[in-house]
Write an enzyme that holds these catalytic residues in place. Structure first.
Site, PDB file in Angstrom:
ATOM      1  N   GLU A  80     -10.513 -10.559  -4.950  1.00 51.44           N
ATOM      2  CA  GLU A  80     -10.016  -9.353  -5.631  1.00 51.44           C
ATOM      3  C   GLU A  80     -11.150  -8.622  -6.350  1.00 51.44           C
ATOM      4  O   GLU A  80     -11.160  -7.398  -6.420  1.00 51.44           O
ATOM      5  CB  GLU A  80      -8.907  -9.710  -6.633  1.00 51.44           C
ATOM      6  CG  GLU A  80      -7.631 -10.258  -5.991  1.00 51.44           C
ATOM      7  CD  GLU A  80      -6.969  -9.272  -5.020  1.00 51.44           C
ATOM      8  OE1 GLU A  80      -7.225  -8.066  -5.116  1.00 51.44           O
ATOM      9  OE2 GLU A  80      -6.209  -9.727  -4.157  1.00 51.44           O
TER      10      GLU A  80
ATOM     11  N   TRP B 175     -12.687  -6.311  -4.060  1.00 50.66           N
ATOM     12  CA  TRP B 175     -11.979  -5.023  -3.931  1.00 50.66           C
ATOM     13  C   TRP B 175     -12.504  -4.054  -4.994  1.00 50.66           C
ATOM     14  O   TRP B 175     -12.764  -2.873  -4.727  1.00 50.66           O
ATOM     15  CB  TRP B 175     -10.471  -5.197  -4.154  1.00 50.66           C
ATOM     16  CG  TRP B 175      -9.666  -5.392  -2.902  1.00 50.66           C
ATOM     17  CD1 TRP B 175      -9.072  -6.546  -2.497  1.00 50.66           C
ATOM     18  CD2 TRP B 175      -9.342  -4.389  -1.910  1.00 50.66           C
ATOM     19  NE1 TRP B 175      -8.401  -6.330  -1.317  1.00 50.66           N
ATOM     20  CE2 TRP B 175      -8.551  -5.021  -0.944  1.00 50.66           C
ATOM     21  CE3 TRP B 175      -9.650  -3.039  -1.762  1.00 50.66           C
ATOM     22  CZ2 TRP B 175      -8.050  -4.341   0.173  1.00 50.66           C
ATOM     23  CZ3 TRP B 175      -9.157  -2.358  -0.652  1.00 50.66           C
ATOM     24  CH2 TRP B 175      -8.371  -3.009   0.296  1.00 50.66           C
TER      25      TRP B 175
ATOM     26  N   TRP C 188       3.642  17.039   1.109  1.00 46.27           N
ATOM     27  CA  TRP C 188       4.511  16.888  -0.049  1.00 46.27           C
ATOM     28  C   TRP C 188       5.172  18.223  -0.377  1.00 46.27           C
ATOM     29  O   TRP C 188       4.712  19.277   0.071  1.00 46.27           O
ATOM     30  CB  TRP C 188       3.739  16.360  -1.255  1.00 46.27           C
ATOM     31  CG  TRP C 188       2.769  17.321  -1.857  1.00 46.27           C
ATOM     32  CD1 TRP C 188       3.057  18.337  -2.715  1.00 46.27           C
ATOM     33  CD2 TRP C 188       1.350  17.385  -1.647  1.00 46.27           C
ATOM     34  NE1 TRP C 188       1.920  19.026  -3.053  1.00 46.27           N
ATOM     35  CE2 TRP C 188       0.857  18.457  -2.413  1.00 46.27           C
ATOM     36  CE3 TRP C 188       0.465  16.627  -0.896  1.00 46.27           C
ATOM     37  CZ2 TRP C 188      -0.496  18.797  -2.437  1.00 46.27           C
ATOM     38  CZ3 TRP C 188      -0.873  16.970  -0.931  1.00 46.27           C
ATOM     39  CH2 TRP C 188      -1.351  18.030  -1.686  1.00 46.27           C
TER      40      TRP C 188
ATOM     41  N   ASN D 191      -0.324  -5.473 -10.068  1.00 43.15           N
ATOM     42  CA  ASN D 191      -0.761  -4.849  -8.818  1.00 43.15           C
ATOM     43  C   ASN D 191       0.414  -4.642  -7.869  1.00 43.15           C
ATOM     44  O   ASN D 191       0.533  -3.595  -7.232  1.00 43.15           O
ATOM     45  CB  ASN D 191      -1.830  -5.720  -8.161  1.00 43.15           C
ATOM     46  CG  ASN D 191      -2.434  -5.041  -6.955  1.00 43.15           C
ATOM     47  OD1 ASN D 191      -2.948  -3.934  -7.047  1.00 43.15           O
ATOM     48  ND2 ASN D 191      -2.336  -5.681  -5.802  1.00 43.15           N
TER      49      ASN D 191
ATOM     50  N   TRP E 289       0.018  12.710  -4.184  1.00 43.44           N
ATOM     51  CA  TRP E 289      -0.467  11.417  -4.688  1.00 43.44           C
ATOM     52  C   TRP E 289      -1.394  11.593  -5.895  1.00 43.44           C
ATOM     53  O   TRP E 289      -1.476  10.712  -6.761  1.00 43.44           O
ATOM     54  CB  TRP E 289      -1.174  10.627  -3.574  1.00 43.44           C
ATOM     55  CG  TRP E 289      -2.476  11.218  -3.088  1.00 43.44           C
ATOM     56  CD1 TRP E 289      -2.628  12.154  -2.111  1.00 43.44           C
ATOM     57  CD2 TRP E 289      -3.802  10.904  -3.540  1.00 43.44           C
ATOM     58  NE1 TRP E 289      -3.955  12.445  -1.925  1.00 43.44           N
ATOM     59  CE2 TRP E 289      -4.708  11.697  -2.785  1.00 43.44           C
ATOM     60  CE3 TRP E 289      -4.321  10.039  -4.498  1.00 43.44           C
ATOM     61  CZ2 TRP E 289      -6.087  11.646  -2.968  1.00 43.44           C
ATOM     62  CZ3 TRP E 289      -5.695   9.983  -4.679  1.00 43.44           C
ATOM     63  CH2 TRP E 289      -6.566  10.782  -3.913  1.00 43.44           C
TER      64      TRP E 289
ATOM     65  N   TRP F 190      -5.180   4.588  -5.154  1.00 43.61           N
ATOM     66  CA  TRP F 190      -4.180   5.627  -4.877  1.00 43.61           C
ATOM     67  C   TRP F 190      -4.411   6.235  -3.496  1.00 43.61           C
ATOM     68  O   TRP F 190      -3.464   6.437  -2.727  1.00 43.61           O
ATOM     69  CB  TRP F 190      -4.197   6.712  -5.962  1.00 43.61           C
ATOM     70  CG  TRP F 190      -3.244   6.392  -7.084  1.00 43.61           C
ATOM     71  CD1 TRP F 190      -3.552   5.812  -8.276  1.00 43.61           C
ATOM     72  CD2 TRP F 190      -1.821   6.617  -7.102  1.00 43.61           C
ATOM     73  NE1 TRP F 190      -2.408   5.659  -9.034  1.00 43.61           N
ATOM     74  CE2 TRP F 190      -1.340   6.155  -8.344  1.00 43.61           C
ATOM     75  CE3 TRP F 190      -0.916   7.165  -6.192  1.00 43.61           C
ATOM     76  CZ2 TRP F 190       0.014   6.215  -8.697  1.00 43.61           C
ATOM     77  CZ3 TRP F 190       0.436   7.232  -6.543  1.00 43.61           C
ATOM     78  CH2 TRP F 190       0.889   6.758  -7.777  1.00 43.61           C
TER      79      TRP F 190
END
Ligand code: FAD
Length: 440
Positions: A263, A266, A294, A329, A347, A370
């Site tokens: 992690e 990441w 959107w 998470n 977003w 995101w």
């Protein structure tokens, strides 16, 4: 007498601070400065954590006969004036990912007196350099991880300085404001971060079960909770990594201990990705060619922000975020998917809301995650979460839902997942803003 300024930008610790150590080596007197607030877009949780971190850092510096000067104006305005006044020969500062952050340094460099040099070191990341060509970016996380894991060990953390030069004589520094007593669920500062690290790894040895518990929603110890301290620079990521490895070699290594490091990779990935792609991650289409579709709908967006969508997992998580500045998470993935795929909203509205609310806001991790969730990052595969199925799977007794949604507590647990289908629906809780046939 040579005077220097060390700007501990977003890095409120003494451990693993190469620029502070370098400034201390090069100067006879040192002014140590930090910004007063985490910036205009930060909400109450990050502000409180920041205040606590400043106060803790000032105390730690006091033990070395030093102290923190809190900047009263923007660093770009105040640091050049301080440099002029003190006749400083240099300003030492760590870098930060993000285009705005880089631009600030550019402006600062241009405003410093001619005799004062800006020295910029690394930010809070694992590797000094990567075995990756510039032209290979952008690349997927899997490719990044394979390249890194095969070829590289993180660079070591630097120990905290044992001594520091004194502050410039006759300078009347502005110490941090008194810390508010209520520090929420996370206390700012390096000592609190180190305590959490020690407890989680060597003390409680929760690190041995991380892989099994990390998707839990309710308990503090389900995951490491290192993020607020990492994001605010109270913990060095190299220290976290080396402590996990010390545990692995001295106590036990298993899939869970590896998974914490996985992690952290990441986190590392998003930093290098942001370096490589500049401000592209902030665009509607991100790194992808086509922006997701959107239809801006202020009511839907507001319901999502307030935790009033009528979809329990989303509402519980959004209320947890508002109350604590934190969300797991698993919940972050769900609320992001819901906003983008189910509510069909931009977003970037979600990322901006998180930027305000999160105590662990980190520009690269937030915007990177995101974009990944919206399908505008390096992996554009469809990533839709069934928010009802996810609640059933990760909160089987609906305890997390009951904790954050008091309106639903009286319902039998199976009805809390789909309260609008209960025999006697709860009047105070809204009907779902959207319903998807795939939920059932
Ligand atoms: P653990 O599960 O214990 O993980 C250990 C550490 O690894 C974390 O502290 C974090 O530094 C890192 N990490 C774990 N998962 C990720 C990930 N997916 N991406 C990057 N680093 C990770 N994390 C932030 O630190 N700041 C953010 O602003 C942020 N925004 C996010 C937005 C969205 C939409 C999503 C889906 C995720 C976001 N994350 C962010 C990543 C992740 O959710 C948090 O790091 C994690 O929940 C923090 O809790 P923890 O420390 O207990 O994590």
């Amino acid at each position: 007498m040579s005077v220097g300024i060390a700007w501990l930008r977003g890095a409120f610790r003494l451990d693993d601070q190469p620029m502070l150590v370098e400034a201390a080596r090069r100067c006879d007197a040192l002014l140590i400065v930090a910004e007063r607030s985490p910036g205009p877009r930060a909400g109450v949780h990050r502000r409180r954590f920041h205040l606590g971190s400043l106060a803790a850092l000032d105390r730690a510096l006091g033990a070395l006969d030093q102290g923190l000067h809190v900047l009263r104006e923007t660093p770009g305005d105040e640091i050049p004036r301080l440099a002029e006044r003190l006749g400083a020969r240099g300003v030492w500062v760590g870098a930060a990912p993000g285009s705005e952050e880089r631009a600030t340094l550019g402006r600062l460099e241009r405003s410093l007196p001619e005799t004062c040099r800006l020295h910029v070191g690394r930010d809070n990341r694992l590797f000094d350099a990567l075995p990756i060509e510039a032209g290979d970016w952008p690349m997927s996380f899997s490719k990044f991880r394979r390249k890194v894991e095969r070829n590289l060990a993180p660079d070591p953390a630097l120990d905290a300085p044992a001594a520091l030069p004194p502050p410039p004589a006759g300078f009347d520094r502005a110490p941090p404001d008194r810390q508010a007593d209520d520090c929420g669920i996370f206390a700012g500062g390096e000592a609190a971060g180190r305590k959490r690290l020690d407890d989680y790894v060597f003390g409680q040895r929760r690190v041995l079960r991380y892989k099994q518990t990390r998707n839990g929603l309710l308990s503090f110890d389900d995951s490491t909770k290192f993020s607020p301290w990492l994001a605010n620079g109270c913990l060095s990521v190299r220290r976290v990594w080396s402590e996990v490895e010390r545990f692995e070699s001295g106590v036990e290594a298993n899939q869970s201990t590896y998974w914490v490091k996985f992690e952290l990779l990441w986190r590392e990935y998003f930093r290098w990705l942001m370096d490589a792609t500049g401000s592209a991650l902030f665009r509607a289409e991100g790194l992808a060619d086509v922006p997701p579709e959107w239809r801006a709908d202020a009511k839907r967006l507001q319901a999502w922000r307030e935790g009033m969508t009528g979809v329990p997992l989303v509402d519980a998580a959004m209320r947890e975020l508002a109350a604590t500045g934190y969300m797991s998470n698993r919940a972050r993935q769900n609320v992001a998917s819901f906003l983008v795929k189910d509510l069909a909203q931009d977003w970037r509205e979600g990322a901006a809301w998180f930027e305000r609310q999160l105590v662990d806001y980190d520009v690269a991790s937030n915007w990177g995650n995101w974009a990944y969730q919206a399908g505008t990052g390096t992996d554009t595969r469809e990533r839709w979460f069934n928010v009802i199925g996810q609640a059933r799977r990760y909160d089987p007794d609906a305890e997390y839902l009951a904790h954050w949604l008091p309106e639903l507590r009286e319902l039998p647990s199976r009805d809390r997942f789909v309260p609008w289908k209960a025999a006697a629906p709860v009047a105070e809780y809204p009907a779902p803003v959207v319903e998807d046939p795939r939920w059932s």
